[in-house]
Design a protein around this motif. Structure first.
Motif, PDB file in Angstrom:
ATOM      1  N   ASP A 144       1.150  27.748  38.275  1.00 49.86           N
ATOM      2  CA  ASP A 144       0.507  26.504  38.696  1.00 49.86           C
ATOM      3  C   ASP A 144       0.563  26.437  40.215  1.00 49.86           C
ATOM      4  O   ASP A 144       1.584  26.040  40.798  1.00 49.86           O
ATOM      5  CB  ASP A 144       1.210  25.298  38.067  1.00 49.86           C
ATOM      6  CG  ASP A 144       0.409  24.008  38.248  1.00 49.86           C
ATOM      7  OD1 ASP A 144      -0.273  23.877  39.273  1.00 49.86           O
ATOM      8  OD2 ASP A 144       0.472  23.150  37.355  1.00 49.86           O
ATOM      9  N   ASN A 148      -0.863  24.441  42.233  1.00 48.91           N
ATOM     10  CA  ASN A 148      -0.726  23.074  42.741  1.00 48.91           C
ATOM     11  C   ASN A 148       0.745  22.650  42.791  1.00 48.91           C
ATOM     12  O   ASN A 148       1.201  22.041  43.756  1.00 48.91           O
ATOM     13  CB  ASN A 148      -1.518  22.114  41.853  1.00 48.91           C
ATOM     14  CG  ASN A 148      -2.996  22.447  41.829  1.00 48.91           C
ATOM     15  OD1 ASN A 148      -3.569  22.858  42.833  1.00 48.91           O
ATOM     16  ND2 ASN A 148      -3.624  22.278  40.676  1.00 48.91           N
ATOM     17  N   LYS A 162      -3.602  28.455  38.035  1.00 49.50           N
ATOM     18  CA  LYS A 162      -4.308  27.206  38.294  1.00 49.50           C
ATOM     19  C   LYS A 162      -4.186  26.855  39.766  1.00 49.50           C
ATOM     20  O   LYS A 162      -3.094  26.862  40.336  1.00 49.50           O
ATOM     21  CB  LYS A 162      -3.723  26.064  37.453  1.00 49.50           C
ATOM     22  CG  LYS A 162      -4.410  24.727  37.691  1.00 49.50           C
ATOM     23  CD  LYS A 162      -3.793  23.621  36.834  1.00 49.50           C
ATOM     24  CE  LYS A 162      -4.491  22.291  37.082  1.00 49.50           C
ATOM     25  NZ  LYS A 162      -3.903  21.200  36.280  1.00 49.50           N
ATOM     26  N   ARG A 194      -5.992  23.851  42.314  1.00 44.08           N
ATOM     27  CA  ARG A 194      -6.870  22.688  42.314  1.00 44.08           C
ATOM     28  C   ARG A 194      -7.371  22.484  40.889  1.00 44.08           C
ATOM     29  O   ARG A 194      -6.582  22.313  39.978  1.00 44.08           O
ATOM     30  CB  ARG A 194      -7.986  22.864  43.344  1.00 44.08           C
ATOM     31  CG  ARG A 194      -7.438  22.904  44.784  1.00 44.08           C
ATOM     32  CD  ARG A 194      -8.521  23.122  45.810  1.00 44.08           C
ATOM     33  NE  ARG A 194      -7.958  23.155  47.152  1.00 44.08           N
ATOM     34  CZ  ARG A 194      -8.645  23.480  48.231  1.00 44.08           C
ATOM     35  NH1 ARG A 194      -9.931  23.782  48.140  1.00 44.08           N
ATOM     36  NH2 ARG A 194      -8.053  23.495  49.421  1.00 44.08           N
ATOM     37  N   ASN A 195      -8.689  22.518  40.668  1.00 43.46           N
ATOM     38  CA  ASN A 195      -9.183  22.276  39.317  1.00 43.46           C
ATOM     39  C   ASN A 195      -9.673  23.555  38.630  1.00 43.46           C
ATOM     40  O   ASN A 195     -10.272  23.472  37.554  1.00 43.46           O
ATOM     41  CB  ASN A 195     -10.333  21.251  39.357  1.00 43.46           C
ATOM     42  CG  ASN A 195      -9.862  19.878  39.803  1.00 43.46           C
ATOM     43  OD1 ASN A 195      -8.767  19.450  39.453  1.00 43.46           O
ATOM     44  ND2 ASN A 195     -10.685  19.199  40.588  1.00 43.46           N
ATOM     45  N   LEU A 196      -9.428  24.696  39.241  1.00 46.38           N
ATOM     46  CA  LEU A 196      -9.890  25.959  38.668  1.00 46.38           C
ATOM     47  C   LEU A 196      -8.726  26.699  38.019  1.00 46.38           C
ATOM     48  O   LEU A 196      -7.619  26.735  38.555  1.00 46.38           O
ATOM     49  CB  LEU A 196     -10.513  26.847  39.750  1.00 46.38           C
ATOM     50  CG  LEU A 196     -11.775  26.309  40.444  1.00 46.38           C
ATOM     51  CD1 LEU A 196     -12.245  27.312  41.490  1.00 46.38           C
ATOM     52  CD2 LEU A 196     -12.885  26.030  39.433  1.00 46.38           C
ATOM     53  N   ILE A 197      -8.980  27.297  36.878  1.00 42.58           N
ATOM     54  CA  ILE A 197      -7.980  28.112  36.195  1.00 42.58           C
ATOM     55  C   ILE A 197      -8.559  29.510  36.011  1.00 42.58           C
ATOM     56  O   ILE A 197      -9.524  29.709  35.263  1.00 42.58           O
ATOM     57  CB  ILE A 197      -7.586  27.521  34.833  1.00 42.58           C
ATOM     58  CG1 ILE A 197      -6.957  26.142  35.009  1.00 42.58           C
ATOM     59  CG2 ILE A 197      -6.606  28.450  34.125  1.00 42.58           C
ATOM     60  CD1 ILE A 197      -6.544  25.483  33.706  1.00 42.58           C
ATOM     61  N   TYR A 244     -12.642  34.770  36.160  1.00 42.38           N
ATOM     62  CA  TYR A 244     -12.888  33.358  35.888  1.00 42.38           C
ATOM     63  C   TYR A 244     -14.061  33.253  34.926  1.00 42.38           C
ATOM     64  O   TYR A 244     -15.188  33.632  35.271  1.00 42.38           O
ATOM     65  CB  TYR A 244     -13.191  32.594  37.180  1.00 42.38           C
ATOM     66  CG  TYR A 244     -13.494  31.131  36.952  1.00 42.38           C
ATOM     67  CD1 TYR A 244     -12.492  30.247  36.580  1.00 42.38           C
ATOM     68  CD2 TYR A 244     -14.791  30.644  37.089  1.00 42.38           C
ATOM     69  CE1 TYR A 244     -12.763  28.910  36.354  1.00 42.38           C
ATOM     70  CE2 TYR A 244     -15.071  29.302  36.870  1.00 42.38           C
ATOM     71  CZ  TYR A 244     -14.050  28.438  36.493  1.00 42.38           C
ATOM     72  OH  TYR A 244     -14.314  27.117  36.258  1.00 42.38           O
ATOM     73  N   ASP A 261     -18.514  25.261  39.046  1.00 41.90           N
ATOM     74  CA  ASP A 261     -17.170  24.700  39.232  1.00 41.90           C
ATOM     75  C   ASP A 261     -16.655  24.952  40.634  1.00 41.90           C
ATOM     76  O   ASP A 261     -15.885  24.156  41.179  1.00 41.90           O
ATOM     77  CB  ASP A 261     -16.208  25.307  38.214  1.00 41.90           C
ATOM     78  CG  ASP A 261     -16.598  24.955  36.788  1.00 41.90           C
ATOM     79  OD1 ASP A 261     -17.204  23.894  36.597  1.00 41.90           O
ATOM     80  OD2 ASP A 261     -16.297  25.748  35.877  1.00 41.90           O
ATOM     81  N   TYR A 262     -17.057  26.083  41.232  1.00 41.32           N
ATOM     82  CA  TYR A 262     -16.568  26.428  42.568  1.00 41.32           C
ATOM     83  C   TYR A 262     -17.358  25.693  43.654  1.00 41.32           C
ATOM     84  O   TYR A 262     -16.776  25.121  44.582  1.00 41.32           O
ATOM     85  CB  TYR A 262     -16.669  27.932  42.776  1.00 41.32           C
ATOM     86  CG  TYR A 262     -16.214  28.387  44.146  1.00 41.32           C
ATOM     87  CD1 TYR A 262     -14.866  28.435  44.469  1.00 41.32           C
ATOM     88  CD2 TYR A 262     -17.146  28.755  45.123  1.00 41.32           C
ATOM     89  CE1 TYR A 262     -14.446  28.825  45.731  1.00 41.32           C
ATOM     90  CE2 TYR A 262     -16.736  29.155  46.383  1.00 41.32           C
ATOM     91  CZ  TYR A 262     -15.387  29.188  46.680  1.00 41.32           C
ATOM     92  OH  TYR A 262     -14.977  29.573  47.927  1.00 41.32           O
ATOM     93  N   LYS A 306     -19.325  23.013  43.272  1.00 44.51           N
ATOM     94  CA  LYS A 306     -19.303  21.560  43.056  1.00 44.51           C
ATOM     95  C   LYS A 306     -20.547  20.885  43.638  1.00 44.51           C
ATOM     96  O   LYS A 306     -20.476  19.882  44.364  1.00 44.51           O
ATOM     97  CB  LYS A 306     -18.039  20.940  43.656  1.00 44.51           C
ATOM     98  CG  LYS A 306     -16.751  21.445  43.014  1.00 44.51           C
ATOM     99  CD  LYS A 306     -15.535  20.720  43.532  1.00 44.51           C
ATOM    100  CE  LYS A 306     -14.274  21.252  42.897  1.00 44.51           C
ATOM    101  NZ  LYS A 306     -14.263  21.164  41.422  1.00 44.51           N
TER     102      LYS A 306
END
Length: 232
Positions: free
Chosen positions: A61, A63, A108, A110-113, A138, A181-182, A184
């Protein structure tokens, strides 16, 4: 760590399944090998030792790691960091002849996994730290990053302390809808198609601060279907 298995034989040390934990973060598992470890301790020996390290993690993670690092309090250094140039640091570390491999099932940030992260880092010589590869996947896309940091001996250059250069390249390809997703984007989205990207980032720095840098990139999109959203 809460577990440790060490095997010693023929001047080598094997580390097996060393579990490393930092607070509440997901743990890493370390496997490694130190070859000819007496030569690492004694400069007079002719043979050169080597340290191999493999870090494995089911999940990282990013973050949480960033949040944890930001909460750490550091004591003021007694000696200015500028007095410890990058070349000498590289040279001291390279005496250990280390090679580090990293493998993670998912990461993970930010919001990308992302998934299937693999990396290999080693010293090519006393002045060059090499990122042999960093593989990332991804969804239906994948990326490959390579690069190196080149430290300069301050005794042989006329510039300021800690001069070093860096150069990285990136290759990526996959489905254009993975870019949503990247990027945005707010007024359009990719619904179909393929993309390829090739880029580079290089520059130089001094006193651990980037002075000059340049970035180049080439993005190709084929067979794309784009849905433009209505503007209110």
């Amino acid at each position: 760590f809460d577990s440790l298995f060490v095997k010693v034989g023929d001047s080598n040390i094997d580390l097996d399944h060393v579990k490393l934990e930092v607070g509440e973060l997901y743990p890493f598992v370390l496997n490694g090998r130190i070859e000819q470890f007496p030569s690492i301790l004694l400069d007079s020996t002719e043979s050169k030792g080597k340290i191999y390290a493999q870090l494995n993690a089911p999940f990282i993670d990013g973050n949480q790691w960033m949040a944890t690092l930001n909460t750490l309090k550091y004591d003021e250094p007694k000696q200015d960091l500028k007095q410890r140039d990058v070349y000498k640091v590289f040279k001291d570390i390279n005496k250990l002849n280390p090679e580090l491999k990293l493998s993670a099932d998912s990461l993970k940030f930010r919001n990308l996994i992302t998934k299937d992260i693999k990396a290999n880092v080693y010293f090519e010589n006393d002045s060059t730290l090499k990122l042999e590869y960093l593989d990332v996947k991804y969804k239906d896309s994948k990326a490959l990053i390579r690069g190196a940091v080149y430290a300069q001996d301050v005794e042989r250059v006329s510039s300021n302390n800690n001069p070093f250069n860096f150069k990285f390249s990136a290759e990526a390809k996959g489905k254009t809808n993975n870019l949503n997703d990247y990027l945005k984007t707010t007024n359009f989205i990719f619904e179909a198609g393929d993309f390829e990207f090739n880029g580079s980032y290089q520059g130089n720095a001094s006193d651990l601060k980037i002075l000059n840098s340049s970035a180049l990139g080439d993005l190709k999109i084929g067979g794309a279907m784009v849905n433009f959203k209505e503007i209110d």
